[in-house]
Design a protein around this motif. Structure first.
Motif, PDB file in Angstrom:
ATOM      1  N   THR A   2       0.891  -1.340  -0.025  1.00 17.97           N
ATOM      2  CA  THR A   2       0.042   0.051   0.026  1.00 17.97           C
ATOM      3  C   THR A   2       0.709   1.419   0.059  1.00 17.97           C
ATOM      4  OG1 THR A   2      -1.739  -1.007   1.306  1.00 17.97           O
ATOM      5  CG2 THR A   2      -1.882   1.406   1.368  1.00 17.97           C
ATOM      6  N   GLN A   3       0.580   2.376  -0.711  1.00 15.53           N
ATOM      7  CA  GLN A   3       1.224   3.413  -0.799  1.00 15.53           C
ATOM      8  C   GLN A   3       0.462   4.525  -0.309  1.00 15.53           C
ATOM      9  OE1 GLN A   3       4.088   4.689  -3.723  1.00 15.53           O
ATOM     10  NE2 GLN A   3       3.090   6.522  -4.219  1.00 15.53           N
ATOM     11  N   ILE A   4       0.971   5.362   0.411  1.00 11.54           N
ATOM     12  CA  ILE A   4       0.369   6.795   0.799  1.00 11.54           C
ATOM     13  C   ILE A   4       0.842   7.800   0.321  1.00 11.54           C
ATOM     14  CG2 ILE A   4      -0.355   8.341   2.931  1.00 11.54           C
ATOM     15  CD1 ILE A   4       0.273   5.883   4.556  1.00 11.54           C
ATOM     16  N   HIS A  29       1.117  -0.544   9.105  1.00 15.78           N
ATOM     17  CA  HIS A  29       0.321  -1.204   8.234  1.00 15.78           C
ATOM     18  C   HIS A  29       1.192  -1.758   7.005  1.00 15.78           C
ATOM     19  CE1 HIS A  29      -3.357  -0.312   9.989  1.00 15.78           C
ATOM     20  NE2 HIS A  29      -2.891   0.884  10.477  1.00 15.78           N
ATOM     21  N   ALA A  31       3.050   0.026   5.040  1.00 16.80           N
ATOM     22  CA  ALA A  31       2.752   0.949   3.757  1.00 16.80           C
ATOM     23  C   ALA A  31       3.931   1.739   3.489  1.00 16.80           C
ATOM     24  CB  ALA A  31       1.413   1.848   4.190  1.00 16.80           C
ATOM     25  N   THR A 176      -4.707   7.473  -0.371  1.00 14.23           N
ATOM     26  CA  THR A 176      -4.204   6.135  -0.294  1.00 14.23           C
ATOM     27  C   THR A 176      -4.434   5.548  -1.683  1.00 14.23           C
ATOM     28  OG1 THR A 176      -6.305   5.208   0.215  1.00 14.23           O
ATOM     29  CG2 THR A 176      -5.089   5.883   1.932  1.00 14.23           C
ATOM     30  N   ASP A 177      -3.993   4.364  -1.845  1.00 18.47           N
ATOM     31  CA  ASP A 177      -4.053   3.664  -3.195  1.00 18.47           C
ATOM     32  C   ASP A 177      -5.455   3.819  -3.771  1.00 18.47           C
ATOM     33  OD1 ASP A 177      -1.600   2.909  -3.067  1.00 18.47           O
ATOM     34  OD2 ASP A 177      -1.646   0.915  -2.615  1.00 18.47           O
ATOM     35  N   GLY A 178      -6.731   3.558  -2.979  1.00 18.44           N
ATOM     36  CA  GLY A 178      -7.875   3.322  -3.287  1.00 18.44           C
ATOM     37  C   GLY A 178      -8.360   4.801  -3.409  1.00 18.44           C
ATOM     38  N   LEU A 195      -6.598   2.264   6.807  1.00 16.10           N
ATOM     39  CA  LEU A 195      -5.463   1.230   6.631  1.00 16.10           C
ATOM     40  C   LEU A 195      -6.037  -0.254   7.268  1.00 16.10           C
ATOM     41  CD1 LEU A 195      -2.564   3.424   6.414  1.00 16.10           C
ATOM     42  CD2 LEU A 195      -3.700   2.362   4.317  1.00 16.10           C
TER      43      LEU A 195
END
Length: 199
Positions: A2-4, A29, A31, A176-178, A195
């Motif tokens: 996951t990336q922020i 998490h 990330a 976030t990614d989403g 997350l």
């Protein structure tokens, strides 16, 4: 992983009040964090924000109260009216961009160190000596303050365009990614819960 995507201003007190909590949440998490400094004045101009000196006096007074309260909650020293603010944020932003590209140090520590210099230590983060000291303290080569200025300027401008296109309108801002968006250091708990899959 996951990336922020972390959009922030080098002269934002609320970015300073993030402290190291973003990095702690990301580590918790698993990330990654992509650091994207932006020109807050240009961001405001592009997204309907108002610079602090142009805000109604009631908004300015509330901002000072909120800064005092948020600093107490975060346990961070804060001078709400620092000697060297506003200042030219570009040189410190370029240093962050160069450090992220170079790797090998504590990027979150560098960002926080520069913000602390402005908001707690009465230092001008536009000055080369201040930037070099912060780079060294975060484990980077101080020479990054002088290298990659053109690339830094290009990335700084690109970060602004990207921020505007993605709905960023203030700092700090986390995406976030989403494409879940969180504005303000006081939304870090919500980022943490998101997350964790709880909200």
């Amino acid at each position: 992983m996951t990336q922020i995507d972390y959009y922030f201003s080098m002269i934002s007190p609320f970015t300073y009040l993030t402290g190291t909590r973003l990095e702690e949440i990301a580590e918790k998490h698993g990330a990654g964090v992509a650091y994207k400094p932006v020109d807050i004045g240009q961001l405001f101009a592009r997204t309907g924000g108002t610079p602090v000196p142009q805000r109604h006096e009631s908004r300015q007074a509330y901002r000072l109260q909120e800064l005092r309260r948020q600093a107490a909650k975060a346990g961070l020293p804060l001078n709400a009216k620092p000697m060297f603010w506003p200042t030219n944020a570009a040189p410190s932003a370029y240093a962050v961009i160069a450090a992220q590209s170079a790797g090998g140090g504590d990027l979150g520590g560098l960002v926080h160190g520069l913000l602390r210099a402005c908001w707690a230590e009465e230092k001008d983060i536009a000055e080369d000596a201040v930037i070099r000291t912060c780079l060294e303290q975060a484990g980077f080569d101080a020479g990054l303050a002088d290298s990659g200025l053109l690339a830094g300027a290009e990335t700084y401008a690109a970060n602004l365009e990207e921020a505007v296109s993605r709905g960023v309108f203030g700092a700090p801002f986390y995406i976030t990614d989403g494409d879940e968006r969180f504005w303000g250091q006081d939304r870090l708990d919500d980022l943490d819960l998101h997350l964790a899959g709880k909200i």
